[in-house]
Design a protein around this motif. Structure first.
Motif, short mmCIF file in Angstrom:
data_model
loop_
_atom_site.label_atom_id
_atom_site.label_comp_id
_atom_site.label_asym_id
_atom_site.label_seq_id
_atom_site.Cartn_x
_atom_site.Cartn_y
_atom_site.Cartn_z
N UNK A 48 15.69 34.98 97.29
CA UNK A 48 15.10 35.07 96.21
C UNK A 48 15.38 36.33 95.45
N UNK A 63 17.44 37.79 92.05
CA UNK A 63 16.79 38.44 90.80
C UNK A 63 17.45 39.62 90.73
N UNK A 64 17.67 40.30 91.65
CA UNK A 64 18.36 41.60 91.83
C UNK A 64 19.68 41.81 91.03
N UNK A 65 20.19 40.52 91.19
CA UNK A 65 21.60 40.37 90.63
C UNK A 65 21.43 39.41 89.15
N UNK A 66 20.18 39.27 88.69
CA UNK A 66 20.11 38.84 87.33
C UNK A 66 19.83 37.38 87.28
N UNK A 116 24.87 41.13 100.37
CA UNK A 116 23.56 41.79 100.29
C UNK A 116 22.27 40.91 100.92
N UNK A 128 34.84 38.11 87.41
CA UNK A 128 33.67 38.92 88.03
C UNK A 128 32.59 38.35 88.61
N UNK A 129 32.37 37.16 88.42
CA UNK A 129 31.42 36.34 89.08
C UNK A 129 31.58 36.29 90.36
N UNK A 184 13.26 29.12 83.22
CA UNK A 184 12.93 30.51 83.90
C UNK A 184 11.61 30.95 83.55
N UNK A 241 29.60 39.96 96.59
CA UNK A 241 28.50 41.10 97.01
C UNK A 241 26.96 40.40 97.40
N UNK A 290 17.46 37.50 76.26
CA UNK A 290 16.92 37.37 77.62
C UNK A 290 15.78 38.30 77.76
N UNK A 298 18.00 33.66 87.13
CA UNK A 298 16.74 33.08 86.84
C UNK A 298 16.43 31.94 87.44
N UNK A 299 15.15 31.87 87.78
CA UNK A 299 14.86 30.41 88.50
C UNK A 299 14.58 29.45 87.64
N UNK A 358 15.77 40.62 84.37
CA UNK A 358 16.90 41.58 84.44
C UNK A 358 16.28 42.77 83.77
N UNK A 360 21.02 48.43 91.93
CA UNK A 360 20.38 47.46 92.66
C UNK A 360 19.99 47.91 94.05
N UNK A 395 8.94 28.89 85.48
CA UNK A 395 8.87 29.11 86.71
C UNK A 395 8.09 30.53 87.01
N UNK A 428 16.90 45.55 88.96
CA UNK A 428 17.59 44.17 88.78
C UNK A 428 18.59 44.50 87.36
N UNK A 429 19.83 44.44 87.85
CA UNK A 429 20.86 44.97 86.86
C UNK A 429 22.01 43.77 87.02
N UNK A 430 22.55 43.74 85.78
CA UNK A 430 23.91 42.83 85.80
C UNK A 430 24.84 43.05 84.61
N UNK A 448 22.85 32.34 84.03
CA UNK A 448 22.71 32.53 85.55
C UNK A 448 21.33 31.96 86.00
N UNK A 497 30.83 39.13 92.07
CA UNK A 497 29.35 39.40 92.34
C UNK A 497 29.07 38.29 93.49
#
Lengths: 559, 559
Positions: free
Chosen positions: A30, A34-37, A268, A257-258, B16, A264, B518, A39-40, B466, B489, B19, B494-496, A222, A261
């Protein structure tokens, strides 16, 4: 009567240690999501059956858990059987009543007595059915009385025939309908008793969510989702009927790019879990299509990939045999030769693929995509995972349209894939929103759990919940202790008082045992003396050492 | 065909923001549970029906969601209808076949033609049913042929009677069984189609868990559980068919210190949520029993408490009227007089109760317990909640045996209770483990959510996911950016990167809009110039200010 408690097969209870370990994995995934942007979102546990049925193939439909409609579903079912056959159930009542009349009429009973007997025979009918029967008698009263008046007539058969003929047209239809009803309950009546079904995966509910909420969503969207899913699969080792899925997806962008990501992100998460040495395998649907094209087997793409997928297990010769048996030409298979010996690093493999696919436009597009991704990853670097091209990788072929991912555990751990995913071009089309490209990955929680357990990678600290237990010597001491407990909690220390007081020496041991069994590292004892001196005896449960301390010291020692 | 997507009534999607807000509440409760030494467990979403049915009263049973057995459940249902009536369905086939024979036999057909016709009529039967019919013909062949041979005989009715009589004993029974089957499908056949049901609350599964795992558990067992439950209730505002329960219970100790702990726990959680001014109402089942005893209405305890519970709403006079109408004596009601004017602090109220209950042993025990709890809380103090004695509090009366709790939102917020609980003495008895005392409390997540929303108490930070978005100017810039994204990161930011590159001016705006919508506070722009100078343009989205910075500065500014 006491019941022997058990849970349904394929489901699990999780004890505190297991919950802690599972949450450790969840929380790690989790926080990286979130670090990668990402959202839940969360979706309901059950969806309308229409949303799920037909999305997972015939086998999938069978494995979806259906929920019974609430209320008296059987009443609807019964009514349906009756109504669809016009009067199928009462038809049999009528037939039975007539037969009874025939049986009775020779016993010299009066018409009213006969009717009474008929009613007696049918007295088990419910109100509704009785009404139907009475309606029939009313409607056919004259006929029935004619019938009965000819009581002594040996030609009664003619009257009976007359009556039956009168109903004959309906009779056949009704009978057929009735039987058909019983035989087709599955498809025809299933809606009557079930309109909801438990979530089978997170992907279809996500697609439904995106379409339903498209006007509130900022694309590219995302999202991540970590919720249980249910499958009526035959339970076996490592396969459950209730299990969690952890998915991250992006919809609304076809940018490569996704893919970069997500590779990565895998790296991670597994690095953060201490699971070094995973292999992230990558392939591309366009490569597979391209190969099938150049060997003249575009129409046999699935047969071809299924066979190729077995290369590791059954070897080159057997794979070739299987391809031949599926109608792929000898000549085509020859062209595949470089594929069987595809070795070396990403670049070398790409070069081999280039020579195989030099006539396929789609194949070349696949190569381009793979190169883009590989170059980016080479520049950015991975912490502990290895990116590997695997042209035999084909999971969910009918579903993915671009990249295909699969992660395998570090070498030496006997475990299938611990994650997978890929790009799909039209997931939301089924719900009316076409041309939205998506790409996503999934983490296999249960398998990751088993791998971490096997390699001893769960941090010890995660299963330690309470840090200090106060022994309960009596109400006065307990109240004194609870003040300290309160101060400790305030300072962020998980602390508790044993609820029952010591009433004789034995109970002291019970309290210490409780601390031991629950793996609580410190115990505080406050007896008469400590109470008098406003002190606490702090015992280290591992070393056994004891210190007499005041509250401030107690807090600073445990903090 | 595209389907218009929707979800079942009474269920919810959570976006989001929702949540994040829900998790904020969950995490706050969870961390306090653990601070107090509670350990998490989880149980399966569905239990065996036997575990749940009969535990929540008739209404509860009706509201439990049942899950259809997997496989061809209708086949079993059909088979059961047939088997339980010995041969009820094929009985009608037989009857129909005989009737067909009677109809046909006057048409001068040969026996084989008649048989052929009978088969034609019944050709819609499935293989199984046909087999049963053929078996009947085989078993009764002689009788049938005798019957047919007497074809031309006007006394055919006698033969028919003979045949029917032959079956008559069975006939009635079979017919009755068949009708009974249809009428009693609910209870009798429900196991055939459903043996599992969705969790209705967390308490019964917890009791089942405790009994099933009693040998692995160290008692007293302090567990918490936060999982969804499902109820087939009519959905309405604030009432859902899927919702979370958050429960903490201790089983295996009858110490009143637990009651003291739970009051502190409520206070801690609501204080941590910023929800100051809650009222924790407490009562004791023994007080209610005691009052009923002294007014001579022990057998009317429920009527009495139901009426008393309405004091706030309908006033003293109406309550008295209701009590009278339920058969509580005028004299008894007179004794209650002090109850109606019970005012003042805990101590004053206790004193009134003492005078009312001076003849009831049980009532005095209840007073003792309340005093113990109140004294402890007075010594330990509460942060923001108020403890209040409420002798009209009776929730779940049949269930609780000691303390009864209920928490109401701060004054001015129109909301029912946001938490409740109490002590129960024999929860695990139903599963075969008697005499285990338990006490527990529950938090009403959905209502707490609404209260926090109404009072604006959700911290702003929790919905910000983010922190920085990198604008995507093209592949070269994107790769450069991703290196910085990775470093950020790594530093916990939290970066994207926006996945799609700008291909003309308009898309730049799209990317900035995405950041705005966002709620992302910072944006980084890297164009040709920044790339050349190895710099980043950092834009504060709120103030609009821009800075050109290097990577180190970027990290330190965003960290």
């Amino acid at each position: 009567m006491a019941q022997k408690p058990s849970i349904p097969k394929g489901t699990r209870d999780f004890n505190p240690e297991q919950v802690a370990k599972r949450n450790y994995i969840f929380n790690t995934i989790k926080s990286k999501f979130e670090r990668f942007g990402f959202q839940p979102i969360e979706t309901p546990s059950f969806e309308n059956s229409d949303t799920l049925m037909g999305k997972y193939g015939e086998e999938g439909d069978r494995l979806i858990f259906k929920i019974l409609n609430s209320g008296d579903y059987f009443k609807d079912l019964r009514r349906n059987v009756i109504e669809s056959g016009e009067f199928s159930v009462d038809f049999f009542e009528i037939l039975q009543a007539i037969n009874t009349m025939i049986l009775l009429e020779n016993e010299d009973l009066s018409p009213s007595e006969i009717i009474k007997n008929v009613i007696e025979v049918t007295s088990n009918l419910n109100v509704e059915d009785n009404q139907l029967l009475m309606n029939f008698f009313t409607e056919n009263e004259n006929e029935i009385y004619d019938f009965l008046r000819e009581n002594k007539n040996p030609n009664i058969i003619d009257d009976f025939k007359k009556l039956i003929n009168f109903k004959r047209g309906k009779f056949k239809k009704v009978y057929k309908d009735y039987i058909n009803n019983l035989n087709s309950l599955d498809s025809k009546n299933s809606k009557l008793i079930s309109e909801k079904a438990l979530r089978y995966d997170l992907t279809v509910p996500f697609a439904r969510y995106v379409v339903q909420h498209q006007n509130e969503i900022d694309f590219p969207f995302k999202r991540y989702q970590m919720q249980p899913v249910w499958r009526a699969d035959r339970p076996q080792k490592g396969r459950f009927r209730e299990f969690y899925q952890c998915d991250a997806d992006v919809v609304g962008s076809d940018s490569l790019w996704q893919e970069v990501e997500f590779i990565q992100l895998y790296d991670e998460v597994f690095t953060a879990l201490g699971l070094n040495g995973t292999t992230i395998k990558i392939n591309n649907r366009k490569i597979l299509s391209g190969i099938a094209e150049v060997i003249g087997a575009s129409d046999k793409l699935i047969d071809f990939t299924v066979a190729l997928d077995k290369l590791d297990k059954i070897g080159e010769e057997k794979v070739k045999e299987e391809m031949l048996s599926k109608g792929i030409s000898e000549e085509g298979i020859k062209k595949l030769q470089p594929l069987f010996t595809l070795k070396g690093d990403f670049g070398t493999q790409i070069n081999s693929l280039k020579s195989i696919l030099n006539t396929s436009k789609e194949g070349q597009k696949g190569i381009e995509e793979l190169e883009f991704i590989n170059n980016a990853i080479a520049t950015l670097g991975l912490k502990s995972a290895k990116l590997q091209l695997d042209v035999t990788l084909a999971r969910g072929l009918n579903y993915y349209t671009g990249a295909i991912f699969e992660v395998s555990a570090p070498e030496g751990v006997a475990m299938g894939s611990i994650g997978g995913g890929g790009r799909y071009d039209d997931l939301t089309g089924i719900f009316g929103l076409p041309n939205v490209s998506g790409v996503g990955i999934s983490f296999g929680l249960d398998r990751i759990y088993l791998v971490l357990e096997e390699l001893g990678l769960f941090p010890e600290t995660i299963t330690k919940s309470t840090e200090v237990l106060f022994i309960n010597f009596g109400d006065t001491e307990a109240l004194f202790c609870l003040k300290a407990v309160k101060a400790l909690r305030e300072a962020g220390v998980n602390a508790e008082l044993y609820p029952d007081k010591i009433t004789n020496g034995k109970h002291m041991k019970k309290q210490m045992n409780y601390a031991n069994k629950r793996n609580i590292p410190f115990v505080v004892l406050v007896g008469e003396e400590e109470l008098k001196n406003n002190q606490f005896t702090l015992k280290n449960m591992e070393s056994g050492t004891q210190d007499k301390v005041n509250l401030d010291t107690l807090i600073s020692k445990l903090k």
